[in-house]
Design an enzyme around this catalytic site. Structure first.
Site, PDB file in Angstrom:
ATOM      1  N   HIS A 164      35.173 -71.758 -28.678  1.00  0.00           N
ATOM      2  CA  HIS A 164      34.479 -70.814 -29.533  1.00  0.00           C
ATOM      3  C   HIS A 164      34.098 -71.967 -31.413  1.00  0.00           C
ATOM      4  O   HIS A 164      33.718 -70.712 -32.176  1.00  0.00           O
ATOM      5  CB  HIS A 164      34.064 -69.358 -29.609  1.00  0.00           C
ATOM      6  CG  HIS A 164      33.796 -69.763 -27.815  1.00  0.00           C
ATOM      7  ND1 HIS A 164      33.077 -69.086 -27.392  1.00  0.00           N
ATOM      8  CD2 HIS A 164      34.744 -69.013 -26.473  1.00  0.00           C
ATOM      9  CE1 HIS A 164      32.926 -69.056 -26.119  1.00  0.00           C
ATOM     10  NE2 HIS A 164      33.886 -69.017 -25.907  1.00  0.00           N
TER      11      HIS A 164
ATOM     12  N   LYS B 267      25.804 -59.173 -38.659  1.00  0.00           N
ATOM     13  CA  LYS B 267      26.881 -59.606 -37.755  1.00  0.00           C
ATOM     14  C   LYS B 267      28.219 -59.747 -38.603  1.00  0.00           C
ATOM     15  O   LYS B 267      28.521 -59.270 -39.662  1.00  0.00           O
ATOM     16  CB  LYS B 267      26.336 -61.520 -37.638  1.00  0.00           C
ATOM     17  CG  LYS B 267      26.188 -61.774 -39.296  1.00  0.00           C
ATOM     18  CD  LYS B 267      25.796 -63.044 -39.393  1.00  0.00           C
ATOM     19  CE  LYS B 267      24.949 -63.844 -38.669  1.00  0.00           C
ATOM     20  NZ  LYS B 267      24.049 -64.434 -37.942  1.00  0.00           N
ATOM     21  N   ARG B 268      29.170 -60.169 -38.131  1.00  0.00           N
ATOM     22  CA  ARG B 268      30.498 -60.014 -38.417  1.00  0.00           C
ATOM     23  C   ARG B 268      30.528 -60.290 -39.394  1.00  0.00           C
ATOM     24  O   ARG B 268      29.833 -61.851 -40.590  1.00  0.00           O
ATOM     25  CB  ARG B 268      32.305 -60.670 -37.683  1.00  0.00           C
ATOM     26  CG  ARG B 268      31.947 -59.566 -36.077  1.00  0.00           C
ATOM     27  CD  ARG B 268      32.606 -58.612 -36.437  1.00  0.00           C
ATOM     28  NE  ARG B 268      34.020 -59.026 -37.421  1.00  0.00           N
ATOM     29  CZ  ARG B 268      34.983 -58.001 -36.887  1.00  0.00           C
ATOM     30  NH1 ARG B 268      35.105 -57.411 -35.088  1.00  0.00           N
ATOM     31  NH2 ARG B 268      35.970 -58.123 -37.257  1.00  0.00           N
TER      32      ARG B 268
ATOM     33  N   LYS C 226      19.040 -63.744 -30.177  1.00  0.00           N
ATOM     34  CA  LYS C 226      18.384 -61.848 -29.971  1.00  0.00           C
ATOM     35  C   LYS C 226      17.438 -62.095 -30.591  1.00  0.00           C
ATOM     36  O   LYS C 226      15.958 -61.740 -30.552  1.00  0.00           O
ATOM     37  CB  LYS C 226      19.557 -61.367 -30.133  1.00  0.00           C
ATOM     38  CG  LYS C 226      20.525 -61.142 -29.195  1.00  0.00           C
ATOM     39  CD  LYS C 226      21.632 -60.561 -29.968  1.00  0.00           C
ATOM     40  CE  LYS C 226      22.739 -61.050 -29.028  1.00  0.00           C
ATOM     41  NZ  LYS C 226      24.157 -60.708 -28.668  1.00  0.00           N
TER      42      LYS C 226
HETATM   43  C1  475 Z   1      31.607 -67.565 -32.821  1.00  0.00           C
HETATM   44  N1  475 Z   1      36.531 -64.360 -32.150  1.00  0.00           N
HETATM   45  C2  475 Z   1      29.545 -67.826 -32.488  1.00  0.00           C
HETATM   46  C3  475 Z   1      30.805 -67.208 -30.337  1.00  0.00           C
HETATM   47  O1  475 Z   1      29.864 -68.400 -27.991  1.00  0.00           O
HETATM   48  C4  475 Z   1      29.093 -68.520 -30.484  1.00  0.00           C
HETATM   49  C5  475 Z   1      38.645 -65.656 -32.112  1.00  0.00           C
HETATM   50  C6  475 Z   1      39.644 -65.189 -31.886  1.00  0.00           C
HETATM   51  C7  475 Z   1      40.220 -63.678 -32.431  1.00  0.00           C
HETATM   52  C8  475 Z   1      38.919 -62.638 -31.942  1.00  0.00           C
HETATM   53  N2  475 Z   1      38.049 -62.865 -31.758  1.00  0.00           N
HETATM   54  C9  475 Z   1      37.418 -64.688 -32.016  1.00  0.00           C
HETATM   55  C10 475 Z   1      35.632 -65.764 -32.461  1.00  0.00           C
HETATM   56  O2  475 Z   1      35.546 -66.710 -32.361  1.00  0.00           O
HETATM   57  C11 475 Z   1      34.253 -66.000 -31.553  1.00  0.00           C
HETATM   58  O3  475 Z   1      33.662 -64.464 -31.840  1.00  0.00           O
HETATM   59  N3  475 Z   1      33.015 -66.719 -32.282  1.00  0.00           N
HETATM   60  C12 475 Z   1      32.029 -67.217 -31.544  1.00  0.00           C
HETATM   61  O4  475 Z   1      31.692 -67.202 -30.621  1.00  0.00           O
HETATM   62  C13 475 Z   1      30.157 -67.235 -28.471  1.00  0.00           C
HETATM   63  O5  475 Z   1      28.102 -67.648 -31.093  1.00  0.00           O
HETATM   64  O6  475 Z   1      29.136 -69.088 -33.953  1.00  0.00           O
HETATM   65  O7  475 Z   1      31.858 -67.699 -33.624  1.00  0.00           O
END
Ligand code: 475
Length: 838
Positions: free
Chosen positions: A373, A564-565, A676
């Site tokens: 991700h 968003k974050r 969304k």
């Molecule tokens: C991306 N979160 C988005 C989304 O695929 C993408 C990492 C480490 C610890 C806790 N949380 C994370 C992520 O890496 C994350 O939320 N990534 C997101 O995943 C779904 O649409 O671009 O930034």
């Protein structure tokens, strides 16, 4: 021990009060639940008591869907998807369940006939915020789609006692408040202590020789923890399927350690209980940022071990042997957070079930798939060998053995290439030594995917390049999607109704059918209704904004939203630079004819991420000045909407005219908020990043506001040498904006407050705000121009919605089923327990 239930002799009479759907029955059921479950007379019951009575009434009506689903899967011995995720950002259940069960209007009527305010009860629900952002919310959308598509699935995760913190804004700063979502009880979960398992930690290993003379290893842990599963039903839309979300809670093995207790160390004994329960206490609030904390590794291993033991129990309970495990389970790793599962399944098969390595490895590889991700280097998980060995000594041995066999194969393919070997190794030995979790996930899975076409391409060319060269056949793209049930039907009922009046309701399950809306783009009555609805939802949001922040916004202005974050790569501060630039323009030309805009921000910063917190302070500080400046005459308003979560997001997406998707190209893996917004009729201003690329392809370049460098250009510029100061010196507007921040104008004269932010931009600007600044400003001008022609804007809005079919999570899940999981729908038949009597 076999249970001795004389099942044929017990016939379950399901009472009408628990299943009936007539208004009379529903009213009686709510009253009954209030009396018998909440133990309250109606006269003294609180809103929350009524909410709980209502929630139990709804839950009663889905239990037979749920139990029949589970029973069907067991009886038919179907293959089940096990979605392993450290985060599930589910959002409130009540409304979603009503919609998916198709009983919303009846329930609403029953509640209102009881003299209660339906919305007020719905608002009582504390959402389970068991995730940070995109990754956790994606898991939730996928559970909805799997249930709706009748795919057998279990979501496995952690039942955090405290989810993502609640955000308050004080004096412009983010303040974190503990999220106590469980404090008034959770009506949607059922504890299943009878399926508890034990998880080991720490200690050491030893070898022994078994009766057949084989060398074996046993793990002698120094801590043992109990995992208790809590199940929540996941109801599909207009189907009988109700899958399970199974979340694990950690407890001490015994309430008291009796040995310690008996020698008089009462506090020591209680301490151990506290220590064990700590594992599932709190969600780490870091989004895409890693910090090798022991408790985090304990959380990951804890829920993974619980889940794999649960799968093995389920598999053996139907009389199967473990030889057929991979035919019955498809295990998906939601990023590397659960990647330790690969070593744990090997351990369970080899050490506890005495399988040989080759067979165990073949089963493991066939069972697992891995979804990446993020490309951000700081988010790639690695654990120091020291910590790993202290916590999971047996797993480290197994990882060494996986690595040894893997590198032997690499050596055959690339003889004498030691650099390649070092790059591929599961162990990072470039400095202090680490276990690389992404490498473990790649080697142990048969399928590896990214979450948008660009992201998958970049994965193959950068962070996972060597793996792509080694096993290209494992790689594929699975572009993310979102569920139209929550992100349209539930959150935008007005637009849903209008769309249904034109094209029926089958688009809710088959989002491609939204294309049928294209035939109405020139229907002026339809366009007017479309515009009218946007206006109404903007008014609703304006009211909420006033309630939450005291700021009065004009619903006729352009609602320009970034939710968003908060992260430097997402560039909320680029948005802020545009706001300041516009402000400067208006101050210089007070009579400038501009399109009034309301800039709305929402999002949480990781508590330890200082720059992100400073970005929130900057937005609020700019707002403080702009919002009360009489020269601006309400032509600009800046709002930071506090506590952005699923509940608050629902009314935000439908109210947007413009969606800000402005990350540095190559940094946002996919984004799902972008989908969304567009699904709800916002136009996008965005870079060619993540799924923006595909959204633009679908909606048409003429219906998308594109700006900024491409990922390739970003790379080139960085290689060539990027000097942000050159842009600052040569662009007067940019210089004016930065200088105004530095002058203390937004900070009551404090010239130091925002220095860390401006200095970082001037000296490093790692996310190339300055390089993209002019292009962004120019593009925003085009947006304003376009908004003047409201009729054409509305057309573009309709076309955006009509062409969003691809971004349904149903499409994404069908691709996972076909290409990775090899599973098919299993329709659920309901025995007619009790016909709906009046
Ligand atoms: C991306 N979160 C988005 C989304 O695929 C993408 C990492 C480490 C610890 C806790 N949380 C994370 C992520 O890496 C994350 O939320 N990534 C997101 O995943 C779904 O649409 O671009 O930034």
């Amino acid at each position: 021990m076999a249970s001795l239930i004389p099942s044929e002799k017990i016939s379950i009479v399901v009472e009408d009060d628990r299943t009936g759907l007539s208004i009379t029955t529903l009213k009686r059921a709510i009253a009954d639940n209030l009396f018998y479950n909440q133990g309250k007379f109606p006269t003294i019951a609180s809103k929350n008591d009524y909410y709980l009575a209502l929630a139990y009434t709804v839950r009663d009506r889905l239990v037979h869907h749920w139990l029949n689903t589970v029973q069907t899967y067991l009886k038919q011995e179907v293959k089940v998807v096990c979605y392993l995720s450290a985060e599930f950002l589910m959002g409130p259940h009540l409304n979603n369940n009503l919609i998916n069960l198709g009983i919303e209007s009846r329930i609403r009527q029953a509640v209102e006939e009881l003299g209660l305010d339906f919305q007020e009860l719905v608002d009582q629900e504390e959402e389970p915020g068991l995730g940070n952002g995109g990754l956790g919310r994606l898991a939730a959308c996928y559970l909805d789609s799997m249930a709706t598509l009748e795919i057998p699935a279990i979501g496995y995760g952690i039942r955090y006692e405290f989810g993502i913190f609640d955000q308050e804004i004080r004096d412009g700063w983010q303040v974190e408040i503990t999220d106590k979502w469980l404090q008034y009880g959770n009506p949607w979960e059922i504890a299943r202590p009878e399926y508890s398992v034990q998880v080991n930690l720490g200690g050491h290993t030893e070898t022994y020789v078994d009766r057949d003379g084989n060398y074996r290893v046993r793990w002698l842990p120094d801590r043992v923890i109990k995992g208790i599963p809590y199940d929540t039903p996941i109801v599909g839309y207009q189907v009988n399927t109700a899958n399970t979300l199974r979340l694990w809670k950690a407890e001490a093995i015994e309430s008291f350690n009796f040995q310690t207790f008996n020698i008089g160390n009462y506090y020591g004994a209680v301490n151990e209980k506290i220590y064990s329960e700590n594992i599932t206490k709190v969600l780490y609030p870091n989004d895409e940022q890693l910090q090798g904390k022991q408790l985090r590794l304990e959380q990951q291993y804890f829920f993974v071990s619980c889940s794999l033991q649960d799968m093995i129990r389920l598999h053996l309970s139907t009389g199967n042997s473990l030889d057929t495990f991979d035919g019955k389970f498809a295990i998906q790793l939601n990023d590397t957070h659960p990647a330790i599962a690969i070593a744990e399944l090997m351990r369970l098969l080899i050490d506890e079930r005495f399988m040989d390595w080759e067979q165990a490895w073949s089963i493991t590889e066939k069972s697992f798939g891995y979804t990446n991700h993020t490309l951000l280097p700081e988010a790639l998980e690695k654990w120091s060998l020291e910590l790993f060995n202290r916590l999971l000594p047996r797993h480290l041995e197994i990882i060494y053995e996986i690595n040894r066999r893997f590198l032997d194969r690499v050596r055959i393919k690339y003889p004498q290439d030691n650099d390649k070997l070092a790059r591929l190794s599961l162990i990072d030995e470039t400095g202090a030594r680490y276990v690389r979790m992404a490498h473990l996930a790649c080697v142990g899975s048969h399928a590896i995917n990214g979450v948008a076409e660009l992201h998958t391409h970049l994965l193959q060319q950068t962070v996972l390049k060597d793996f792509y060269q080694l096993f290209p056949e494992k790689f594929s793209n699975k572009t993310n999607g979102v569920t139209p049930r929550r992100w349209m039907v539930l959150s935008n009922p007005r637009l849903t109704k209008l769309i249904c009046s034109k094209i029926g309701d089958s688009w809710i399950k088959n989002l491609d059918e939204l294309r049928k809306l294209e035939q109405f783009v020139d229907d002026s009555a339809f366009c007017q209704q479309w515009q009218q609805i946007k206006q109404e939802v903007k008014q609703d949001l304006a009211i909420r904004i006033r309630q939450r922040t005291g700021i009065i916004v004009n619903p006729n202005s352009l609602f320009d939203i970034q939710a968003k974050r908060i992260h430097e790569y997402k560039r909320q501060h680029l948005n802020a630079l545009h706001i300041i630039t516009l402000y400067n323009c208006l101050k210089q030309n007070p009579n400038l004819d501009v399109i009034p805009r309301t800039f709305i921000f929402g999002g949480k910063a990781a508590p330890g991420y200082w720059m992100a917190k400073l970005m929130i302070k900057l937005i609020n500080s700019v707002g403080e000045i702009v919002n009360q400046d009489p020269d601006i005459c309400d032509r600009m308003k800046v709002v930071f909407f506090p506590d952005y979560n699923v509940t608050n997001a629902q009314p935000i997406y439908p109210a947007a005219d413009l969606s800000e998707q402005i990350s540095t190209a190559g940094k946002e893996a996919s984004g799902t908020g972008n989908m969304k917004f567009s699904l709800n009729g916002a136009l996008t201003i965005g870079t060619l990043d993540g799924a923006n690329v595909e959204i633009r392809e679908e909606v048409g370049a003429e219906n998308f506001f594109l700006f900024g460098l491409t990922a390739a250009e970003v790379q080139q510029l960085k290689t060539k040498g990027y000097n942000p100061r050159d842009y600052y010196n040569s662009n007067p507007q940019l210089k004016a904006a930065i200088d105004l921040i530095n002058s203390g104008f937004f900070s009551h004269g404090d010239t130091e407050l925002f220095k860390p932010l401006t200095e970082s931009l001037l000296n490093y600007d790692p996310y190339l705000l300055f390089a993209d600044y002019q292009s962004y400003i120019d593009c925003q001008k085009k947006v304003s121009q376009a908004f003047r022609d409201r009729a054409n804007w509305t057309k573009m809005s309709i076309l955006n919605v009509a062409r969003m079919g691809k971004f349904s999570s149903d499409r994404a899940i069908k691709e996972y089923c076909r290409d990775i999981w090899n599973v098919a729908p299993v329709p659920i038949e309901l025995e007619d327990l009790c016909p709906d009597g009046q």
